[in-house]
Design a protein around this motif. Sequence first.
Motif, PDB file in Angstrom:
ATOM      1  N   ILE A  81      30.829  45.778  43.298  1.00  0.00           N
ATOM      2  CA  ILE A  81      32.023  45.038  43.427  1.00  0.00           C
ATOM      3  C   ILE A  81      32.825  45.809  44.921  1.00  0.00           C
ATOM      4  CG2 ILE A  81      33.748  44.316  42.735  1.00  0.00           C
ATOM      5  CD1 ILE A  81      32.568  44.499  40.123  1.00  0.00           C
ATOM      6  N   ARG A  82      33.149  47.041  44.628  1.00  0.00           N
ATOM      7  CA  ARG A  82      33.597  47.946  45.714  1.00  0.00           C
ATOM      8  C   ARG A  82      32.991  47.217  47.063  1.00  0.00           C
ATOM      9  NH1 ARG A  82      31.154  53.263  47.296  1.00  0.00           N
ATOM     10  NH2 ARG A  82      29.904  51.926  48.537  1.00  0.00           N
ATOM     11  N   ASP A  83      32.296  47.566  47.342  1.00  0.00           N
ATOM     12  CA  ASP A  83      30.847  47.105  48.889  1.00  0.00           C
ATOM     13  C   ASP A  83      31.901  45.472  48.993  1.00  0.00           C
ATOM     14  OD1 ASP A  83      30.591  48.930  48.618  1.00  0.00           O
ATOM     15  OD2 ASP A  83      28.453  48.307  48.083  1.00  0.00           O
ATOM     16  N   PHE A  84      31.498  44.478  47.516  1.00  0.00           N
ATOM     17  CA  PHE A  84      31.672  43.073  48.164  1.00  0.00           C
ATOM     18  C   PHE A  84      33.301  42.803  47.812  1.00  0.00           C
ATOM     19  CE2 PHE A  84      33.909  39.030  45.794  1.00  0.00           C
ATOM     20  CZ  PHE A  84      33.225  38.073  46.446  1.00  0.00           C
ATOM     21  N   LEU A  85      34.092  43.327  48.238  1.00  0.00           N
ATOM     22  CA  LEU A  85      35.836  43.331  48.200  1.00  0.00           C
ATOM     23  C   LEU A  85      36.288  44.168  49.469  1.00  0.00           C
ATOM     24  CD1 LEU A  85      37.626  43.273  44.779  1.00  0.00           C
ATOM     25  CD2 LEU A  85      36.776  42.109  46.165  1.00  0.00           C
ATOM     26  N   GLY A  86      35.225  45.094  50.110  1.00  0.00           N
ATOM     27  CA  GLY A  86      35.483  46.390  51.294  1.00  0.00           C
ATOM     28  C   GLY A  86      36.516  47.376  50.795  1.00  0.00           C
ATOM     29  N   ALA A  87      36.586  47.069  49.617  1.00  0.00           N
ATOM     30  CA  ALA A  87      37.823  48.493  48.771  1.00  0.00           C
ATOM     31  C   ALA A  87      36.814  49.582  49.401  1.00  0.00           C
ATOM     32  CB  ALA A  87      37.568  48.871  47.664  1.00  0.00           C
ATOM     33  N   SER A  88      38.240  50.659  49.412  1.00  0.00           N
ATOM     34  CA  SER A  88      37.749  51.958  49.735  1.00  0.00           C
ATOM     35  C   SER A  88      37.167  53.144  48.949  1.00  0.00           C
ATOM     36  CB  SER A  88      38.562  52.902  50.007  1.00  0.00           C
ATOM     37  OG  SER A  88      39.690  52.899  49.996  1.00  0.00           O
ATOM     38  N   SER A  89      37.150  52.821  47.253  1.00  0.00           N
ATOM     39  CA  SER A  89      36.626  53.969  46.615  1.00  0.00           C
ATOM     40  C   SER A  89      36.132  52.789  45.390  1.00  0.00           C
ATOM     41  CB  SER A  89      37.573  54.700  45.992  1.00  0.00           C
ATOM     42  OG  SER A  89      37.316  54.853  45.295  1.00  0.00           O
ATOM     43  N   THR A  90      35.490  53.440  44.744  1.00  0.00           N
ATOM     44  CA  THR A  90      35.312  53.102  43.346  1.00  0.00           C
ATOM     45  C   THR A  90      36.698  52.822  42.328  1.00  0.00           C
ATOM     46  OG1 THR A  90      34.073  54.320  41.979  1.00  0.00           O
ATOM     47  CG2 THR A  90      32.445  52.728  43.618  1.00  0.00           C
ATOM     48  N   GLU A  91      37.339  53.725  42.918  1.00  0.00           N
ATOM     49  CA  GLU A  91      38.236  54.438  41.464  1.00  0.00           C
ATOM     50  C   GLU A  91      39.304  53.153  41.888  1.00  0.00           C
ATOM     51  OE1 GLU A  91      39.564  58.492  41.554  1.00  0.00           O
ATOM     52  OE2 GLU A  91      38.856  57.759  43.615  1.00  0.00           O
ATOM     53  N   GLU A  92      39.126  52.095  43.039  1.00  0.00           N
ATOM     54  CA  GLU A  92      40.120  50.765  42.678  1.00  0.00           C
ATOM     55  C   GLU A  92      39.377  49.725  42.019  1.00  0.00           C
ATOM     56  OE1 GLU A  92      42.155  52.379  47.517  1.00  0.00           O
ATOM     57  OE2 GLU A  92      40.063  51.529  47.531  1.00  0.00           O
ATOM     58  N   ILE A  93      38.556  49.314  41.300  1.00  0.00           N
ATOM     59  CA  ILE A  93      37.631  48.798  40.416  1.00  0.00           C
ATOM     60  C   ILE A  93      38.460  49.251  39.561  1.00  0.00           C
ATOM     61  CG2 ILE A  93      36.474  47.279  41.033  1.00  0.00           C
ATOM     62  CD1 ILE A  93      37.066  47.761  43.750  1.00  0.00           C
ATOM     63  N   ILE A  94      39.507  48.217  38.587  1.00  0.00           N
ATOM     64  CA  ILE A  94      39.848  48.120  37.723  1.00  0.00           C
ATOM     65  C   ILE A  94      39.159  46.517  37.202  1.00  0.00           C
ATOM     66  CG2 ILE A  94      41.047  47.786  35.325  1.00  0.00           C
ATOM     67  CD1 ILE A  94      41.749  50.509  37.830  1.00  0.00           C
ATOM     68  N   PHE A  95      37.962  46.739  35.655  1.00  0.00           N
ATOM     69  CA  PHE A  95      37.056  45.725  35.077  1.00  0.00           C
ATOM     70  C   PHE A  95      38.012  44.902  34.222  1.00  0.00           C
ATOM     71  CE2 PHE A  95      33.314  48.088  36.268  1.00  0.00           C
ATOM     72  CZ  PHE A  95      33.456  46.969  37.060  1.00  0.00           C
ATOM     73  N   THR A  96      38.722  44.136  34.385  1.00  0.00           N
ATOM     74  CA  THR A  96      39.510  43.372  33.422  1.00  0.00           C
ATOM     75  C   THR A  96      39.061  42.198  32.771  1.00  0.00           C
ATOM     76  OG1 THR A  96      39.893  41.904  34.980  1.00  0.00           O
ATOM     77  CG2 THR A  96      41.415  43.982  35.007  1.00  0.00           C
ATOM     78  N   SER A  97      39.843  41.153  31.549  1.00  0.00           N
ATOM     79  CA  SER A  97      38.430  40.212  31.252  1.00  0.00           C
ATOM     80  C   SER A  97      38.333  39.191  32.221  1.00  0.00           C
ATOM     81  CB  SER A  97      39.406  40.066  29.596  1.00  0.00           C
ATOM     82  OG  SER A  97      40.598  39.461  30.112  1.00  0.00           O
ATOM     83  N   GLY A  98      39.737  38.864  33.342  1.00  0.00           N
ATOM     84  CA  GLY A  98      39.493  37.615  34.026  1.00  0.00           C
ATOM     85  C   GLY A  98      40.904  37.709  35.190  1.00  0.00           C
ATOM     86  N   THR A  99      41.201  37.028  35.802  1.00  0.00           N
ATOM     87  CA  THR A  99      42.494  37.361  36.105  1.00  0.00           C
ATOM     88  C   THR A  99      43.669  37.451  36.097  1.00  0.00           C
ATOM     89  OG1 THR A  99      40.402  35.700  38.336  1.00  0.00           O
ATOM     90  CG2 THR A  99      43.199  35.894  38.639  1.00  0.00           C
ATOM     91  N   THR A 100      43.608  36.910  34.889  1.00  0.00           N
ATOM     92  CA  THR A 100      44.527  36.443  33.699  1.00  0.00           C
ATOM     93  C   THR A 100      45.194  37.826  33.714  1.00  0.00           C
ATOM     94  OG1 THR A 100      43.976  33.421  33.286  1.00  0.00           O
ATOM     95  CG2 THR A 100      46.293  35.196  32.052  1.00  0.00           C
ATOM     96  N   GLN A 101      44.306  38.377  33.044  1.00  0.00           N
ATOM     97  CA  GLN A 101      44.380  39.936  32.385  1.00  0.00           C
ATOM     98  C   GLN A 101      44.889  40.798  33.845  1.00  0.00           C
ATOM     99  OE1 GLN A 101      41.354  42.355  31.144  1.00  0.00           O
ATOM    100  NE2 GLN A 101      43.040  42.827  29.674  1.00  0.00           N
ATOM    101  N   GLY A 102      43.839  40.573  35.138  1.00  0.00           N
ATOM    102  CA  GLY A 102      44.891  41.411  36.216  1.00  0.00           C
ATOM    103  C   GLY A 102      45.583  41.482  36.405  1.00  0.00           C
ATOM    104  N   ILE A 103      46.436  39.631  36.652  1.00  0.00           N
ATOM    105  CA  ILE A 103      47.819  39.584  37.426  1.00  0.00           C
ATOM    106  C   ILE A 103      48.522  40.403  35.396  1.00  0.00           C
ATOM    107  CG2 ILE A 103      49.873  38.098  37.163  1.00  0.00           C
ATOM    108  CD1 ILE A 103      47.644  36.090  38.342  1.00  0.00           C
ATOM    109  N   ASN A 104      48.733  39.915  34.051  1.00  0.00           N
ATOM    110  CA  ASN A 104      49.512  40.748  33.277  1.00  0.00           C
ATOM    111  C   ASN A 104      48.959  41.977  33.798  1.00  0.00           C
ATOM    112  OD1 ASN A 104      50.331  38.580  31.509  1.00  0.00           O
ATOM    113  ND2 ASN A 104      48.348  37.411  32.186  1.00  0.00           N
TER     114      ASN A 104
END
Length: 411
Positions: A81-104
């Motif tokens: 997912i880090r590579d898919f998004l072009g993020a710089s680190s796996t530390e920046e990838i937080i797993f959630t239940s979905g978009t709604t939880q991410g925004i909340n």
Amino acid sequence: METITDILNIQEIRADFPILDQEINGKKLVYFDNAATTQKPTPVINAIAHYYNFDNANIHRGIHTLAERATRDFEASRTAIRDFLGASSTEEIIFTSGTTQGINLVASTYGRKFINAGDEIIISGMEHHSNIVPWQMLCEEKGIVLKVIPVSDEGELDLEAFEKLLSEKVKLVSFNHVSNSLGTINPVKTIVDLAHKFGAKVLVDGAQATSHINIDVQALDVDFYVFSAHKLYGPTGMGVLYGKKDILNAMPPYMGGGEMIKEVTFEKTTYNELPYKFEAGTPNIADVVALKTALEYTDKLGRENIAAHENMLLNYATDQLREIEGLRIIGNAKNKISVLSFVIDGIHHQDIGVLLDNQGIAVRTGHHCTQPLMQRFNILGTSRASFAVYNTTEEIDRLVAGLHKTIKMLK
């Protein structure tokens, strides 16, 4: 000249999606509700089954073989997912239940710590309820002012009006990359650059974008990006929050419990490092693992190829639907993904949906969790056909025939 149909074998792709091989009301299923959720290919379904058949164990905590295998595959998905998004680190990838939880999560942590009474938050007039309600709740709680970017008659954001809304009071701008109701692709980089000039952070709702558009969070310079796996040929109940590392580090935890802690005593708790600080409790391990498989599936097909096929379907369907008397397409932005929302004079959108379903054609009807946007266009709702890689022009022909039959029945 090679066409997209020469590159992608759609019939072979369709064979990867077992749900498509069925009849609904005696008719071969036509599934045009992909903006709500995409169907799942066999490799994704098998990945979920494989985890439960062979690797089911809790992660990060056990030293036995099953736990180590589960942890390995779970963290491999984070890397993908880090590579898919072009993020710089796996530390920046937080797993959630979905978009709604991410925004909340962002509203409840960054919002509560860094946005105060008298500050302002800007959203757009085409937002899904999940990118409206959390900010309203925060504004009501803390005395923050919520402002809205207007939407044009074509279904595009009014950037001149947006610039006028910006000031040093604005602490956050939150908007969707792609509208789930209109299909509009918003100019993310332009909006981000304008917001950053005033020191505002930016959250982008990518729920509708990830299956259609290549994402590079570093190039876009977004502060937060959220999406759901189930709109990307992955499983439900699993999503991702990307955040810049320095911002995530400054945010307090979202939930307390196991995994998000470093040390616990009755006197004091110290919190874990990123990304685990935001991942309390046993996660949705199987579906996290399966998202990696979904990304591999779309990689194999080629995301540019998928986008080209879907754009062909959009153009074909747009031309066909415009020929239907009394039909009006809602949302005619210059840049769109494969979403077509429409109304037909004198016919309720729910009646259209029911009669199409009787013919085996699945479309979405209603306000699509964008009631303010429907009010902007002075309508109660629309019928929405949304296309994915496994859809065909023949299916669009069935939709057109079904609409003609519906109109004949109801008028």
